[in-house]
Design an enzyme around this catalytic site. Sequence first.
Site, PDB file in Angstrom:
ATOM      1  N   ASP A 483     -13.701  64.754  70.162  1.00  0.00           N
ATOM      2  CA  ASP A 483     -14.656  65.420  71.039  1.00  0.00           C
ATOM      3  C   ASP A 483     -14.779  66.860  70.533  1.00  0.00           C
ATOM      4  O   ASP A 483     -13.902  67.338  69.806  1.00  0.00           O
ATOM      5  CB  ASP A 483     -14.140  65.368  72.481  1.00  0.00           C
ATOM      6  N   ASP A 845     -10.615  65.380  75.810  1.00  0.00           N
ATOM      7  CA  ASP A 845     -10.006  66.070  76.943  1.00  0.00           C
ATOM      8  C   ASP A 845      -9.706  65.150  78.122  1.00  0.00           C
ATOM      9  O   ASP A 845      -9.168  65.571  79.128  1.00  0.00           O
ATOM     10  CB  ASP A 845     -10.896  67.227  77.408  1.00  0.00           C
ATOM     11  N   ASP A 849     -14.280  61.192  78.091  1.00  0.00           N
ATOM     12  CA  ASP A 849     -13.829  60.373  76.977  1.00  0.00           C
ATOM     13  C   ASP A 849     -12.915  59.229  77.405  1.00  0.00           C
ATOM     14  O   ASP A 849     -12.337  58.550  76.558  1.00  0.00           O
ATOM     15  CB  ASP A 849     -13.073  61.252  75.961  1.00  0.00           C
TER      16      ASP A 849
END
Length: 1204
Positions: A483, A845, A849
């Site tokens: 990410d 995080d 996700d």
Amino acid sequence: MGENPAKSHYAQLNLGEENEMEIFGYKTQCCRKALCIAGYILSCGALLLLFYWKPEWDVWANCVPCSLEEADVVLLRTTDEFRIYSRKNVTWISVSGIIKSRLDYPSFAEEDSIFSKALMKPSLQVKSIQVQKIRYVWNIYAKQFQKVGALEDHHTCSAIHTKFGSGLTCSEQSLRRVICGPNTIDVPVIPIWKLLIKEVLNPFYVFQLFSVCLWFAEDYMEYAAAIIIMSPLSISLTVYDLRQQSVKLQRLVESHNSIMVTGRNKEGFQELESHHLVPGDMVVLKEGKALLPCDAILISGQCIVNESMLTGESIPVTKTQLPQADNLKPWKMHCAEDYKKHVLFCGTEVIQTKGDDRGVVKAVVLQTGFNTAKGDLVRSILYPKPMNFRLYRDALRFLMCLIAFAAIGMIYTVCVFALNGEEAGEVVKKALDVITIAVPPALPAALTTGIIYTQRRLKKKGIFCISPQRINMCGQLNLICFDKTGTLTEDGLDLWGLLPSEGNCFQDVRRFPADHSLPWGPAFRAMVVCHSLIVLEGKIQGDPLDVKMFEATNWVIDDSSGHQIEGQRSTHATVIRPGPKANTASVDGITILHQFPFSSALQRMSVIAQETGGEKQAFTKGAPEMVATLCRAETVPSNFESKLLFYTAQGFRVIGLAYKSLQSGKQSTDLTREEVESDLTFLGLLIMENRLKRETKPVLEELSAAHIRSVMVTGDNIQTAVTVAKNAGMISPTNRVILVEANKIPGSFSASVTWKPLKENKTEDDGNLDSGSQTGRRIRLAAEPGQFHFAMSGKSYQVVAQYFSHLLPKLLLNATVFARMSPSQKSSLVEEFQKLDYFVGMCGDGANDCGALKVAHAGISLSEQEASVASPFTSRTPSIACVPELIREGRAALVTSFCMFKYMALYSTIQYLGVLLLYWQLNSFGNYQFLFQDLAITTVIGMTMSFTEAYPKLVPYRPPSQLVSPPLLLSVILNILFSLGMQILGFLMVQKQPWYSKTDIHSACLSVNNHVENSSSASSLGLHGVGGGDPTEVDNGYKSYENTTVWLLSTINCLIIALVFSKGKPFRQPIYTNYVFIMVLVGQLGVCLFLVFADIDDLYSKMDLVCTPTTWRISMVMMLAVTLAVSFLVEEAIIENRALWLWLKKTFQYHSKSHYKRLQRVLEQDSAWPPLNETFSLDAVTVSVEEDMEGHSNPTFDSNEDAL
């Protein structure tokens, strides 16, 4: 035995879900059951034990196939590659105590509900099964089992408001309570006796019990006694550990089952315990903090919740009420991916509630018990999904090979002893003894030893693991998805500037913090109110972007209740007021009336606000390109795209702002999102600095040097993402970036895909976020066969996946940047990479996700939580430095597993070969000889070999992932041959010595006391002579020159293979750094050499050894030294010679069978790839990729066969 595929006998449970299963109907047959009971008795319980291990055999033996409707037993089979069976009995739930007569049916259940469709009339019973804590009932009309404990998905938004908004009737509640069961996540602490029985019935301990019984029958008392002492100790430790886990899990859920809630039914409000709640109940959420006892749909008001239990992120999340849409779409389809914005999940904490116009916050119970989000978490712990890692499958196959190897030894044993006239009982004992020697039952368990120590080391480094079996998988990772925001870049963004727009023209940029004089206007008001911040314990909390934006205004949040708003009743609302440092404003405050939270799918959020004494206005904030599409065209500057490109190309994060005035007369809560987010006026661009974390570049450089591919998967703008990828070193400045744009053609079922070079935008120095000159040397992407990278948006990815699926693998091979990706698209992308046979890691995080973190082979959540359900691994340090650390430890654990496996296999084989050699003379090892080898040597080595830590540097190739790879098999086979050769040489040579005698074991050493015999050991074997049949022979028990020679050679040989197989570099630290292991080896070698050269009669007598001349002892040491030298030389010069294996692969033209490697070779021959400035329509594309690219193979040096 095959299954009858007839529809009535077979069905699928949870179709399309993660826990999908096949279900088969069976009916118990009395005669079959009677025969099985007889079998249990005649086999002394062995058949029952076999059925315990294989439940499908139990069902097939006791039952006959039938339709699911008639079944009283069902057989379940998972649809994954493991095909695991489980048996469940059908139970009946009686509701006759609730429904008194046929006339009462309508008042208890609606005709279209599962509760009505499952009720059998006139018996008033419901047929059910319980699978993994979830209850399923038989739908009479659909002829299938359906899940209960959840509100049916077919309800529309308006139906949920009208049917359940005022609660259920008492009769409906009663019926649902009986059928669904209590709203509890009941995880009772498992009694110790149950854990004990389950552990004892493990095949490993059953095999040990068989072995112990056999040893007692052969008078191997000492070793059998040692096993009897050790096994209960091992069982006790395992049971204690399981019990502690059970207690810990029970404590996790016990608070859930004792919460008081305010519910409402048709008769009015009532206080009740949470375990009485049923799907469809209406609950009222009061002010103050509270834990949610169920999943519920918010139907009025607003809630701020802490979902850290689910995501690992402690940022408060805003939940809004379900819209009252008047369409026929099911509520989840209407809300699409945003349906979770209206759902309060079980186990999360309600921080704050904001009532509707009537001051009430209401929610409808959606799911109860184990159907809830928290229940799903607990079930994932209780029933973990097995990992398909070929190492474990290969271990079982190798075990089968050893069993076959043992069978050969059994035949040999029977022949030798039978031909020498031994009694049948003695022959059987000796033959069975071979199995206990050749097949170490701890072989599969040896693969987990490295994992245990690795998990401890990871914990010390702040990396927590809830799925230890994935640690070995980390050693195979060759692609990591990252990410961007909060992972590669700093979480706390810095506000760089505001580019206001007025009269469809951009004004001068206003910088922060140098320029504080932001004029009062719509853009400033948007910064003040367009956020989801709350005040918690005196601190502003929420998304870091929102916090930075709001702090720049110098206004404050007055988050109190009971504000009077013109035209409305008193309500709980958030009021924003100018702070002490704020510039002069024309209003005293602005009230936020309603909020449409940020949606990853919609890429925006909106609020409805009202100035004190002013009109209502709507403000929208989100992705600039998305916000621009919602604005009136005449308000969007003509140079919008060039300005956006100007800033995003520098790596800035850019946010679009827009607003509009709302007509009075309609309540805020009655406005739909579509009404609010249309015909907006564009206000400008908010520009935020997205700085790289200092660890990002070094970590990505380290991964690249190790030939581990890095991919960025973000929800941000594609230009920003590409710039950050370049600054981070994912994309070299000399490489081309090709933008892949795919679009669905409106009004048709066709689509198009275009490849074009990404525009480069040369920026001014003052705008540069992170100049390329500051990055030092650039990183070459590890896995790129060509000098180009694909970048695409989530929308393009979706279109390609749907319409150009045959092109997707080719794109993924070089795709480095994926922007504007929704959570579901991230999960899908990880799965697509896995289909190409990549071992995929995902680092994020933990919020958006979650899905991708769970799907990946190794999901790493950067979270302050010690353990998050979002992923198998959680790093307390919010830095991607944990990624190479995890890969290093995974590689070390994997190599340790191989070392332990090879050692266990060789140790048992060495002992097996030694015993078979002695069987030729009707001899064997003595009890204490077995005891010394098994406990003093092997057990201690097994415990300390795994202490070796990971090597600090990641090398550009991975350790092998399979036991059947040529290097490993060759290593095992050669070392078996070396051991066999040395033992046979010693066995034959000792017989050629001039002092050798079959009958006089003291002839070699005249210094030994005259003919001391060990009568106790002589009687323990019970053999009669040594093949010659001389009536004057003395029975010396196990003692013989052959026994002494073979035992000493095989014992020290175990130390040799332990040293040779203890791999150091390149995946583990050198062996000399494992001080404990080295001390153990030195100590054991010292003891063994002492046994070789000592002349202590009592010791030799106890160990069944005989005295030999010093010259022969030196000869044995020389044989061992040669074996050590040859084994070490072969291991280093051949087995570990990477260059040699690469040369062999090249010579024999062996290529990796991994899908992505095969695809690389195809594309290297394709001069037309990649196409540039071309557009392909759906019907114009031809497939140029091999059709038969299925299968997965990852040989030893698969990861970079062409690079080295």
